[in-house]
Design a protein around this motif. Structure first.
Motif, PDB file in Angstrom:
ATOM      1  N   SER B 203       0.806  -1.227   0.000  1.00 51.46           N
ATOM      2  CA  SER B 203       0.000   0.000   0.000  1.00 51.46           C
ATOM      3  C   SER B 203       0.837   1.275   0.000  1.00 51.46           C
ATOM      4  O   SER B 203       0.379   2.307  -0.448  1.00 51.46           O
ATOM      5  CB  SER B 203      -1.009   0.033   1.154  1.00 51.46           C
ATOM      6  N   ILE B 207      -0.017   5.078  -1.679  1.00 53.73           N
ATOM      7  CA  ILE B 207      -0.017   6.388  -1.024  1.00 53.73           C
ATOM      8  C   ILE B 207       0.941   7.331  -1.764  1.00 53.73           C
ATOM      9  O   ILE B 207       0.635   8.495  -2.004  1.00 53.73           O
ATOM     10  CB  ILE B 207       0.390   6.255   0.466  1.00 53.73           C
ATOM     11  N   THR B 231       2.623   8.634   6.251  1.00 56.49           N
ATOM     12  CA  THR B 231       1.738   9.292   5.287  1.00 56.49           C
ATOM     13  C   THR B 231       1.993  10.801   5.268  1.00 56.49           C
ATOM     14  O   THR B 231       2.118  11.395   4.199  1.00 56.49           O
ATOM     15  CB  THR B 231       0.268   8.994   5.640  1.00 56.49           C
ATOM     16  N   ASP B 305      -7.112   4.652   3.278  1.00 56.25           N
ATOM     17  CA  ASP B 305      -6.059   3.651   3.461  1.00 56.25           C
ATOM     18  C   ASP B 305      -6.638   2.547   4.337  1.00 56.25           C
ATOM     19  O   ASP B 305      -6.725   2.698   5.551  1.00 56.25           O
ATOM     20  CB  ASP B 305      -4.849   4.332   4.117  1.00 56.25           C
TER      21      ASP B 305
END
Lengths: 497, 497
Positions: B203, B207, B231, B305
């Motif tokens: 993932s 992002i 993030t 997310d």
């Protein structure tokens, strides 16, 4: 009264429990505004009858919805859509086609990067009859897939180091970095330690990482004209400005680079010194030294993309600039996709430690780390000598393919094309006689089920008029080469200007 | 006269031919300035004697050097370093240590990204006795490595689709995209086609890609305070500006988001709606709807997310916001590193097609494509139901570990810590009584060979004073959990304020 019977569709064959399917759909109607706050829901007995399910299913669904906050029970009154939920305008939920449309178009703005991808062959039909001449790719049919799969299987056997399955270092698998130190120092004359290596996903990631660290704020990069266009795009995407200097039979013109350095602040020079992409020319000894000298003086980085070092057919490969980088100016980029197979997405970035550390920090937010199982597999194959053995094997095959392709091209098509026999690599730089146009050749060829390098349009983006394209010979076996030449002959003979 | 005898070292055991070793070293001396242009070289007979090699070796080396342009033969005079090579100042080639120094420090400038990587446990000693409590990682010892390796082996057997070894689509393996359509629509209530999917490396790449497209030019992102710090860094690295809004027991505060939207142009809102990272709180139904409404109105992207959707222990998982995105506002990010193993570096970005296309263009210059063999392996495992079966299996194990960890924490340590039992995920949000400091607890624990979540310092970067950290329970088996609690007890009892 909301017509649940007509709007709730339960699929008894689906993986998801019936009660959860019921929840999902009720939530969907609430979110889409079809069921508004404070709407009364049927009692569980009534709902079960309507839908033809057991009452327990409805009760389970209601319990779930209450837990999640979508509905609420008011004692002695019944069950309602939660009154505190915001009221929204009903969307066109039941209109057919709405969904496809919304899934196609975003309701927010973002940066367009349309310069980054040409009309690439992504969508090309891969028909049986179509024969393809690519840009200079390896023949994946020769990949040592059995060795890869067996080694991969071995390292996953019980008792092996299980930590390979957990999170690993952003710098790459430790065994692979150590194997690469020996491998690169021996085969490329480098003199590095593991601290100078970051494992990447193929060389493209190396180019990307270097660009992101070097070219923020419109910093200038020098590249050859013409050049590997994906690199230009990668530099520009990072915020860099491209300066182009001529490329001749000795490679990129270092005097032109010096002239630029005198008047402008240059951040980096990109070279494919072993064989210039696309023209396949080798950078001469004199210019190599000159370039290293300039880098030392003007403190720019040399990004040396050594994409086909392993493929050299006559004299031995010339060691990369990186082998004589005593001042910390060279960022050396390579990978295993060409030696082993494009599917082996492993490459390396070799540079002074301070740069490697910054690249690792950046890489951590891009994809965190590589595939430790695959990296360990490659490490084992390097140490066992499998990689070198495979390289020697395919080198012989590619050499004979080059010889055949060149001799047929000369024998049958010298009225139309000129070229020099490349002393390495996987492609020939073929120039078409000026009176012809590649446009015509490519489209006629396609009708003959011959696809010429789909990236050919990209080679003359500056209108130099060289009329050349790369023809990859390595991925074609002898029979295929004969067919390609035969088809090309037909195409050229049919072009009457 | 250059003392070749003392400076040329030939290794008869090395992989590289003697004559090439000789070439490499002479080139090295030329490039480093020790052998200057026009220097006369010894005749081949004399050189062979000096070095104790066959004369043919020297002749082969000289031929090679002439071909490469480093030396030239002047008839009746002898062999010389090419006169046209540029003269350079001799570097301190023979001084010991020089090399290590140059390999450590670059001679060019570049952007520092030091904010991107904390003093992460990269270099931590992995001693046998040390027991680690992480941030909420899966237990890699449970990974279905046999199924993965067997499936991988099967798809590489002879006769299988060899094109998997060649270059593939930047969007990802076609079979995997199709398998994901069914998988995500069934398990997450999405309603997407393959056009809405880009396969990524875990993932984090999702992002990263979204950030690069959304946050150029200081565009504003809203995140919770506190938030998953990687993030924040990824957004900032892309050029974005971070706005923080409070997070309470119902998740991120959507009224605060609305207030910001009224006065500022917001490009995106980042949510971990299923369990807020780090506090594990689930976003309430009311706020979910409110957020979707705001996104539609103010045309911002919701970056959802969904890192731990699959891990839910009491009620069924709440479907993601993406399942009700009828207006094209949600960018949905997930992956398989948590379900299967961190080594399974495969994730997905789900969004409206126009966004997916731009993300694919960008991804092409980052690492070109994914690992088609691994992606095909995962596709087969999804279709065969292996992934779902494995998920069900570990879910039971993780649930019992959560129960044990929470009950022991409550029983033995409630004087020091407060927490809520998380209804999903892999970690507990543990708050330390205000009179203690995590600094003290962590350093005392380390002396007991207990490493608390190495990222704990990152949770209160805004000095909210919540005094909380995440304790991952999923990667510890029952015995390990007991040891952790025992050690923590000792640590806390020893802290006398």
């Amino acid at each position: 009264m909301f017509p649940f019977k007509n709007n709730i569709l339960l699929d008894r064959k689906a993986n998801r429990n019936l009660y959860l399917q019921l929840c999902d759909q009720i939530i969907g109607y609430i979110k889409s505004g079809k069921l508004t706050p404070s709407t009364k829901l049927p009692g569980s007995r009534k709902m079960a009858e309507e839908l033809g399910v057991h009452r327990k299913t409805v009760i389970a669904a209601y319990d779930e919805l209450i837990l999640q906050g979508w509905i609420e029970t008011i004692p002695a009154k019944g069950t309602f859509v939660t009154s505190s939920l915001p009221i929204i305008n009903p969307s066109n939920f039941s209109e057919t086609g709405t969904l496809d449309k919304t899934n196609a178009k975003s309701n927010f703005s973002f940066t367009s990067r349309s310069n980054l991808l040409y009309n690439y062959s992504e969508a090309q039909e891969n028909t049986e009859r179509l024969i393809k001449v690519n840009d200079g790719s390896p023949d994946h049919r020769l990949a040592p897939i059995d060795e890869i799969a067996k080694t991969y299987r071995n390292i996953t056997k019980k008792g092996y180091n299980k930590s390979l399955l957990s999170y690993g270092s952003t710098y790459g698998n430790e065994d692979l970095r150590n194997a690469l130190v020996t491998y690169l120092n021996q085969t490329r004359g480098l003199h590095i330690t593991a601290n100078n290596i970051l494992i990447t996903r193929g060389s493209q990631m190396g180019i990307y990482l270097a660009s992101q660290l070097l070219f923020t704020k419109k910093n200038r990069a020098i590249v050859g004209d013409t050049n590997y266009l994906t690199t230009n795009n990668t530099f520009k995407n990072a915020g860099g400005t491209i300066e182009q200097v001529p490329v001749d039979n000795n490679g990129i013109d270092t005097n032109a680079i010096e002239d630029l350095c005198k008047v402008k602040n240059i951040k980096a020079v990109y070279v494919t010194s072993h064989h210039h992409h696309p023209t396949t020319v080798t950078l001469s000894a004199e210019r190599r030294m000159h370039l290293l000298q300039l880098a030392q003086k003007y403190k720019f980085a040399i990004i040396e993309d050594d994409y086909d070092y392993d493929f050299h057919y006559s004299n031995a490969p010339i060691l990369p600039l990186a082998s004589n980088d005593y001042n910390g100016n060279v960022i050396y980029i390579g990978g295993f996709t060409k030696i082993i197979a494009p599917a082996m997405r492993i490459g390396y970035l070799v540079a002074p430690k301070d740069f490697i550390d910054e690249a690792a920090r950046l890489r951590r937010i891009i994809d965190r780390q590589g595939d430790m199982l695959l990296e360990q597999t490659l490490a084992k194959m390097i140490v066992a000598g499998d990689v070198q053995r495979h390289c020697n094997k395919v080198l012989k095959i590619y050499k004979s393919r080059r010889d055949l392709f060149c001799s047929l091209l000369k024998e049958k098509l010298s009225d139309y094309f000129t070229f020099k026999i490349p002393d390495g690599g996987m492609a020939i730089w073929v120039k078409l006689h000026k009176k012809f146009k590649w446009d015509d050749v490519v489209s006629k060829a396609y009708k003959q089920h011959l696809e010429l390098n789909p990236e050919w349009r990209r080679y003359d983006h500056n209108n130099l008029g060289h009329n050349g394209i790369r023809m990859g010979f390595a991925s074609l076996n002898e029979r295929e080469i004969e067919i390609v030449i035969e088809k090309l002959q037909k195409v050229m003979q049919s072009l009457n200007y």
